[in-house]
Motif scaffolding. Structure first.
Motif, PDB file in Angstrom:
ATOM      1  N   ARG A 297      -4.560  -1.310   3.719  1.00  0.00           N
ATOM      2  CA  ARG A 297      -4.023  -1.907   4.951  1.00  0.00           C
ATOM      3  C   ARG A 297      -2.827  -2.808   4.627  1.00  0.00           C
ATOM      4  O   ARG A 297      -1.816  -2.811   5.331  1.00  0.00           O
TER       5      ARG A 297
ATOM      6  N   THR B 243       0.111  -0.608   3.670  1.00  0.00           N
ATOM      7  CA  THR B 243       0.638   0.056   4.866  1.00  0.00           C
ATOM      8  C   THR B 243       1.588  -0.886   5.590  1.00  0.00           C
ATOM      9  O   THR B 243       2.691  -0.502   5.978  1.00  0.00           O
ATOM     10  N   HIS B 244       1.161  -2.122   5.754  1.00  0.00           N
ATOM     11  CA  HIS B 244       2.004  -3.103   6.445  1.00  0.00           C
ATOM     12  C   HIS B 244       3.304  -3.339   5.674  1.00  0.00           C
ATOM     13  O   HIS B 244       4.382  -3.376   6.266  1.00  0.00           O
ATOM     14  N   ARG B 245       3.216  -3.499   4.358  1.00  0.00           N
ATOM     15  CA  ARG B 245       4.411  -3.748   3.545  1.00  0.00           C
ATOM     16  C   ARG B 245       5.368  -2.554   3.595  1.00  0.00           C
ATOM     17  O   ARG B 245       6.582  -2.743   3.702  1.00  0.00           O
TER      18      ARG B 245
ATOM     19  N   ARG C 202       5.611  -0.187   5.956  1.00  0.00           N
ATOM     20  CA  ARG C 202       6.199  -0.112   7.296  1.00  0.00           C
ATOM     21  C   ARG C 202       7.333  -1.114   7.446  1.00  0.00           C
ATOM     22  O   ARG C 202       8.412  -0.794   7.912  1.00  0.00           O
ATOM     23  N   GLN C 203       7.062  -2.348   7.039  1.00  0.00           N
ATOM     24  CA  GLN C 203       8.043  -3.405   7.187  1.00  0.00           C
ATOM     25  C   GLN C 203       9.303  -3.105   6.385  1.00  0.00           C
ATOM     26  O   GLN C 203      10.419  -3.246   6.885  1.00  0.00           O
TER      27      GLN C 203
ATOM     28  N   ARG D 259       7.446   3.115  11.735  1.00  0.00           N
ATOM     29  CA  ARG D 259       6.463   2.116  12.187  1.00  0.00           C
ATOM     30  C   ARG D 259       5.050   2.682  12.221  1.00  0.00           C
ATOM     31  O   ARG D 259       4.090   1.941  12.312  1.00  0.00           O
TER      32      ARG D 259
END
Length: 160
Positions: A51, A54-56, A58-59, A92
């Motif tokens: 998780r 995934t965030h890193r 996407r960003q 995104r």
């Protein structure tokens, strides 16, 4: 939420087992409890790491595409700028998950016109990000796949 659901399912299964077999004995050994807790710890650790990554990802991907879109605001590059914004919207929805102890990154792109553009933009950049975020993993090259019977494309990168 998942932990609560799993705990409730375990309680229901044990309750049904107790009702069906009231005369049988239950033996719980410390080794069994330790094995289950270690396995649960590994699953939770992997899930939390995926998780976070995934965030890193996407960003990083979205920020790069938005920066490239704003840097190319000339009239000549307006079509290319629109593709950068569409690519940022697709990035995104990046997903990182683990299947059979192998990490996999999936980027749902959608249209076939955007696939070529995204592949050219991501070919080396995404692999560099993955090497930075997962230093002990080795990665296959970027692959384009299509969902059967549709015209929806997605990009995948698998761990070797």
């Amino acid at each position: 939420m998942k932990i609560i659901t799993i705990t409730l399912m375990l309680v229901v299964i044990i309750g049904i087992w107790v009702l069906l077999y009231p005369e049988s004995e239950l033996t719980i050994r410390a080794g069994d409890v330790r094995q289950v807790s270690n396995k649960l710890y590994q699953v939770l650790k992997t899930w939390a790491n995926n998780r976070l990554q995934t965030h890193r990802l996407r960003q990083s991907l979205v920020q790069r595409e938005v920066m490239l879109a704003h840097s190319r605001q000339l009239q000549i590059m307006s079509i290319n700028s629109e593709q950068h914004e569409l690519a940022a919207k697709a990035f995104r929805r990046t997903i990182v998950f683990q299947k059979h102890q192998k990490t996999k990154v999936v980027i749902p792109i959608g249209s076939p016109a955007l696939v070529d553009f995204a592949e050219n933009e991501l070919n080396s950049y995404l692999l560099n990000l993955l090497v930075e975020y997962y230093p002990t993993h080795h990665w296959h090259p970027l692959e384009t796949k299509r969902i059967p019977w549709t015209n929806y494309f997605y990009l995948t990168i698998k761990q070797k």
